[in-house]
Motif scaffolding. Structure first.
Motif, PDB file in Angstrom:
ATOM      1  N   TRP A 402       4.596  54.582   4.754  1.00  0.00           N
ATOM      2  CA  TRP A 402       4.835  55.654   5.723  1.00  0.00           C
ATOM      3  C   TRP A 402       5.966  56.574   5.258  1.00  0.00           C
ATOM      4  CZ3 TRP A 402       9.530  56.542   7.867  1.00  0.00           C
ATOM      5  CH2 TRP A 402      10.465  55.508   7.843  1.00  0.00           C
ATOM      6  N   TYR A 403       6.874  56.071   4.446  1.00  0.00           N
ATOM      7  CA  TYR A 403       8.031  56.846   4.002  1.00  0.00           C
ATOM      8  C   TYR A 403       7.827  57.462   2.616  1.00  0.00           C
ATOM      9  CZ  TYR A 403       8.849  52.333   1.687  1.00  0.00           C
ATOM     10  OH  TYR A 403       8.697  51.185   0.963  1.00  0.00           O
ATOM     11  N   TYR A 404       6.597  57.454   2.125  1.00  0.00           N
ATOM     12  CA  TYR A 404       6.323  57.927   0.761  1.00  0.00           C
ATOM     13  C   TYR A 404       6.823  59.358   0.545  1.00  0.00           C
ATOM     14  CZ  TYR A 404       3.649  59.486  -3.328  1.00  0.00           C
ATOM     15  OH  TYR A 404       3.276  60.019  -4.536  1.00  0.00           O
ATOM     16  N   TYR A 405       6.472  60.266   1.452  1.00  0.00           N
ATOM     17  CA  TYR A 405       6.833  61.677   1.244  1.00  0.00           C
ATOM     18  C   TYR A 405       8.321  61.919   1.435  1.00  0.00           C
ATOM     19  CZ  TYR A 405       1.909  62.580   0.851  1.00  0.00           C
ATOM     20  OH  TYR A 405       0.604  62.556   0.410  1.00  0.00           O
ATOM     21  N   LEU A 406       8.947  61.138   2.299  1.00  0.00           N
ATOM     22  CA  LEU A 406      10.398  61.247   2.423  1.00  0.00           C
ATOM     23  C   LEU A 406      11.065  60.811   1.116  1.00  0.00           C
ATOM     24  CD1 LEU A 406      10.880  59.783   6.019  1.00  0.00           C
ATOM     25  CD2 LEU A 406      10.813  62.186   5.337  1.00  0.00           C
ATOM     26  N   ALA A 407      10.540  59.740   0.504  1.00  0.00           N
ATOM     27  CA  ALA A 407      11.080  59.274  -0.770  1.00  0.00           C
ATOM     28  C   ALA A 407      10.820  60.299  -1.869  1.00  0.00           C
ATOM     29  CB  ALA A 407      10.455  57.926  -1.141  1.00  0.00           C
ATOM     30  N   ALA A 408       9.607  60.882  -1.870  1.00  0.00           N
ATOM     31  CA  ALA A 408       9.285  61.878  -2.891  1.00  0.00           C
ATOM     32  C   ALA A 408      10.223  63.081  -2.794  1.00  0.00           C
ATOM     33  CB  ALA A 408       7.828  62.325  -2.743  1.00  0.00           C
ATOM     34  N   LEU A 409      10.508  63.521  -1.579  1.00  0.00           N
ATOM     35  CA  LEU A 409      11.455  64.626  -1.401  1.00  0.00           C
ATOM     36  C   LEU A 409      12.852  64.226  -1.861  1.00  0.00           C
ATOM     37  CD1 LEU A 409      10.270  65.845   2.102  1.00  0.00           C
ATOM     38  CD2 LEU A 409      10.122  67.176  -0.004  1.00  0.00           C
ATOM     39  N   LEU A 410      13.244  63.011  -1.545  1.00  0.00           N
ATOM     40  CA  LEU A 410      14.570  62.532  -1.937  1.00  0.00           C
ATOM     41  C   LEU A 410      14.707  62.508  -3.457  1.00  0.00           C
ATOM     42  CD1 LEU A 410      17.238  61.333  -0.822  1.00  0.00           C
ATOM     43  CD2 LEU A 410      16.187  59.074  -1.100  1.00  0.00           C
ATOM     44  N   TYR A 411      13.636  62.150  -4.160  1.00  0.00           N
ATOM     45  CA  TYR A 411      13.674  62.024  -5.614  1.00  0.00           C
ATOM     46  C   TYR A 411      13.505  63.356  -6.345  1.00  0.00           C
ATOM     47  CZ  TYR A 411      12.802  57.041  -4.628  1.00  0.00           C
ATOM     48  OH  TYR A 411      12.879  55.763  -4.165  1.00  0.00           O
ATOM     49  N   LYS A 412      12.689  64.261  -5.785  1.00  0.00           N
ATOM     50  CA  LYS A 412      12.263  65.421  -6.561  1.00  0.00           C
ATOM     51  C   LYS A 412      12.885  66.751  -6.133  1.00  0.00           C
ATOM     52  CE  LYS A 412       8.143  65.761  -8.322  1.00  0.00           C
ATOM     53  NZ  LYS A 412       8.459  65.584  -9.748  1.00  0.00           N
ATOM     54  N   VAL A 413      13.690  66.757  -5.105  1.00  0.00           N
ATOM     55  CA  VAL A 413      14.428  67.969  -4.728  1.00  0.00           C
ATOM     56  C   VAL A 413      15.800  67.914  -5.400  1.00  0.00           C
ATOM     57  CG1 VAL A 413      15.510  69.222  -2.821  1.00  0.00           C
ATOM     58  CG2 VAL A 413      13.205  68.271  -2.558  1.00  0.00           C
ATOM     59  N   PRO A 414      16.226  68.989  -6.073  1.00  0.00           N
ATOM     60  CA  PRO A 414      17.524  68.976  -6.760  1.00  0.00           C
ATOM     61  C   PRO A 414      18.675  68.668  -5.809  1.00  0.00           C
ATOM     62  CG  PRO A 414      16.238  70.887  -7.434  1.00  0.00           C
ATOM     63  CD  PRO A 414      15.503  70.253  -6.291  1.00  0.00           C
ATOM     64  N   GLU A 415      19.701  68.009  -6.347  1.00  0.00           N
ATOM     65  CA  GLU A 415      20.853  67.650  -5.531  1.00  0.00           C
ATOM     66  C   GLU A 415      21.520  68.880  -4.921  1.00  0.00           C
ATOM     67  OE1 GLU A 415      20.644  64.434  -8.767  1.00  0.00           O
ATOM     68  OE2 GLU A 415      20.283  66.588  -8.598  1.00  0.00           O
ATOM     69  N   GLY A 416      21.563  69.986  -5.678  1.00  0.00           N
ATOM     70  CA  GLY A 416      22.170  71.203  -5.148  1.00  0.00           C
ATOM     71  C   GLY A 416      21.440  71.727  -3.930  1.00  0.00           C
TER      72      GLY A 416
END
Length: 696
Positions: A402-416
């Motif tokens: 259920w949290y797949y897309y939240l994890a994907a955003l956490l991993y693939k959006v730049p820290e800035g």
């Protein structure tokens, strides 16, 4: 005592200063958009077509040439048609392709048609895809203009420019904005449609309603996920009515909304019909052969004589399910939508719902001639489903998280970018806002919230960040609010705020510069980067078959003439590389027992395949990252007599490579190994171990 003198009104800025400011703002917008296009174009020419693109382009060509949408109606056609237009003008070889059964049969095969297209255009294949891809950044420009205009209206020129910079420098937008797929197009057009609807809410009239209706229809022509706008927009209208409309005007405004809403829906449907050249509009609902649970019901008696089809999904469902409108008063109702729009939606619903395990068991029983078991399985109450193999953080399975897309955003959006988003959310708390201001913020947040909820809770599709790419423009727009927040601080806090904003934006720009030109493989530093082992995500997040040409370039410089074992996650036959330089001397590496299954009849007298190597030997091997992590896939055979993929690699067919260390990574997506005798000995036991069979 004389009255105090009234304060002088503030002086208006001189016209010349105002003009200079507008000119500088316009030049900044143009510069950012030009940079975005330049980054996308310079990247796309250095990678080949990905898994989905291979099928999208030939289908788009048929839409223009044959004026029918019967081939690959899995998604609406607008983006494919835009990309295919320059290729149509370049006159690819198509007549022999149309003579193949993959086109002439009543049930055309998109994948087989795409292979015929590749074979007939082998000498120009890569150039044709580059030509198609070069027009795709137009959607990035459209999206950028929407992001800037919306953010500027809310947060001023500074906010607009910050939002535009985040959009233009976003590695995920750059990744998919170069590809001949529906994701970036739907993201841009969907945001443009909602922007038009927001403008309508601010000043409702017939003209703005008409514009919103047409753009809503165009959004539907890009991707079926844009159907969410039909749910989100009425919600936004209610929110606007409650927060931004004076109580004494609400009754009159409701009347406007109702009248204009009818126009919006009618124009959106007409736009969809026009986009499909009105093909199949008016077909009675009862005539369709649907397969999804949403549009079907169980067949009375549990089994029927179904129409013939080569599509396994349809063959699995049609004997046991039938059109839910058939036999009802709605059966004769003419469909207001094109036939291939409805059939495509039906296919998408199958993907969204997942495959019922009982339907698979019923189909296998039917094939074995056990009709009673087939009926019993089809009519059982078992609601468990089995979807595509999905992967997260080293685990491959058939059900999602259920949290797949939240994890994907956490991993693939730049820290800035994450920093600016967090800062913008914090600014909502510290700054007082009127009801109208909150209505504006809800208009930005509603679609992302609805899409994330739908994809996380209501579906089991965990295939890539691209499925939620359409939330990015709203997030980038909302980040623009940090500019008026910083302006309002004053003094030393303002100095620190501006420094923080600049640093975070620079961090995002640095991330994009670092990953160029391999945007698809971007992972932020905190997640471990694209070369983390095991990777956080695979498939379209990392390895979508985009680096075959880069493997050829590496081979030419480092191993030319030597045999190389190749297990490639992609839909391009490596034989096509002969058209762009020295070809690979490739073969299929040995798989674990039961890991490779021939998709064709092994007893056919015309079958001439080379097959996998008999044993693992020292030397070079190139294995796509998705296959290393166990993803099942279809492999080509190096035999010149077999053109289409003819081997099915089961899950973990080449898992023994996970125990070895690659000497190089091609574009972060293909692992290159140089095995020694010691390496071969180390994995020999696993290579000889059969793959455990997955329980149904």
């Amino acid at each position: 005592m004389s009255a105090p003198k009234a304060a002088d009104p503030p002086e208006a800025p001189p016209a010349r200063s105002l003009l200079r400011g507008r000119l500088g703002e316009g030049l900044a917008v143009v510069a950012l958009l030009v940079l975005h296009v330049a980054l996308a174009e310079s990247s796309l020419v250095r990678e080949n077509a990905t898994v989905d693109e291979v099928v999208h382009l030939p289908a788009g060509i048929t839409y223009w040439q044959q004026h029918t949408f019967r081939l690959y109606h899995h998604n609406p056609p607008l983006v494919r048609m835009v990309a295919a237009l320059p290729v149509v003008l370049a006159k690819p070889v198509m007549e022999p392709v149309y003579q193949q059964p993959s086109w002439s049969s009543p049930d055309p095969s998109p994948s087989t048609f795409s292979q015929s297209f590749a074979r007939m255009n082998a000498d120009r294949y890569f150039d044709l895809f580059t030509l198609a891809r070069m027009v795709m950044p137009i959607f990035g420009v459209i999206g950028g203009l929407v992001v800037f205009a919306w953010s500027r209206m809310l947060y001023g020129p500074g906010g607009g420019l910050l939002s535009l910079a985040l959009w233009c420098l976003c590695p995920n937008i750059l990744a998919h904005g170069r590809l001949l797929t529906t994701d970036a197009g739907s993201t841009a057009i969907g945001a443009a449609a909602t922007f038009a609807f927001w403008l309508y809410l601010r000043k409702p009239n017939w003209l703005r309603g008409a514009a919103a209706g047409v753009l809503l229809g165009l959004a539907q022509l890009t991707k079926f996920s844009m159907l969410a706008l039909y749910v989100v927009w009425p919600f936004l209208a209610v929110i606007w009515l409650m927060l931004a409309v004076r109580p004494d005007e609400r009754f009159r405004t409701i009347g406007k909304y109702a009248a204009h809403g009818v126009l919006v829906v009618i124009l959106s449907v007409l736009t969809i019909d026009a986009g499909y050249f009105f093909e199949g509009v008016g077909t009675p609902l009862g005539r369709f052969e649907f397969a999804s649970t949403s549009l079907t019901r169980p067949v009375p008696g549990g089994l029927r004589q179904a129409p013939a089809t080569k599509n396994r999904l349809f063959a699995m469902h049609w004997p046991f399910r039938e059109n839910r409108f058939r036999g009802t008063i709605l059966a004769g109702l003419p469909s207001p939508l094109p036939s291939h729009y409805l059939l495509g939606f039906d296919e998408q619903r199958i993907e969204t719902e997942g495959i019922l395990k009982r339907m698979n068991r019923a189909f296998e029983a039917l094939r074995a001639g056990d009709l009673e078991t087939a009926r019993a399985e089809a009519m059982s109450a078992d609601a468990s489903v089995q979807g595509y193999p999905v992967y997260l953080n080293g685990e491959l399975r058939r059900t999602g998280w259920w949290y797949y897309y939240l994890a994907a955003l956490l991993y693939k959006v730049p820290e800035g970018t994450w920093g600016l988003v967090i800062l913008s959310v914090a600014s909502l708390v510290v700054r007082r806002r009127s009801g109208a201001d909150w209505a504006d913020e809800v208009c930005l947040a509603a679609f992302p919230a609805f899409l994330l909820f739908s994809m996380s809770v209501l579906t089991d599709i965990n295939l890539g960040l691209r499925y939620v790419l359409s939330i990015f423009p709203y997030v980038h727009i909302a980040a623009g609010k940090v500019i008026p927040w910083a302006i309002g601080l004053g003094g030393k806090p303002a100095h620190w705020a501006w420094g923080g904003i600049a640093s975070l934006l620079l961090l995002t720009a640095s991330a994009t510069a670092w990953i160029h030109p391999h945007y698809l493989t971007y992972f932020n530093v905190l997640s471990g980067g694209p070369d983390r082992m095991p990777p956080r995500l695979i498939d379209s997040n990392l390895d979508w078959g985009q680096d075959l040409v880069n493997l050829q370039d590496w081979y030419r410089e480092n191993a030319e003439g030597e045999p190389i074992g190749l297990a490639y996650f992609g839909q391009i036959n490596p034989t096509l590389l002969e058209g762009r330089g020295p070809a690979l001397r490739w073969y299929i590496p040995p798989a674990r027992p039961g890991g490779l299954v021939l998709l064709q009849d092994p007893n056919s007298p015309t079958l001439r395949v080379s097959g996998p190597a008999g044993q693992l030997a020292p030397g070079y091997y190139a294995i796509s990252a998705s296959i290393v992590q166990g993803l099942p896939w279809r492999l080509y055979d190096p035999s010149p007599f077999v053109w289409e993929p003819c081997w099915n690699a089961d899950q973990d067919a080449f898992s023994y490579f996970r125990r070895l260390t690659p000497i190089h990574r091609i574009g972060h997506s293909i692992d290159v190994y140089k095995l020694t005798e010691q390496d071969v000995a180390r994995v020999r036991a696993e290579l000889q171990t059969p793959i455990p069979r997955q329980a149904d």
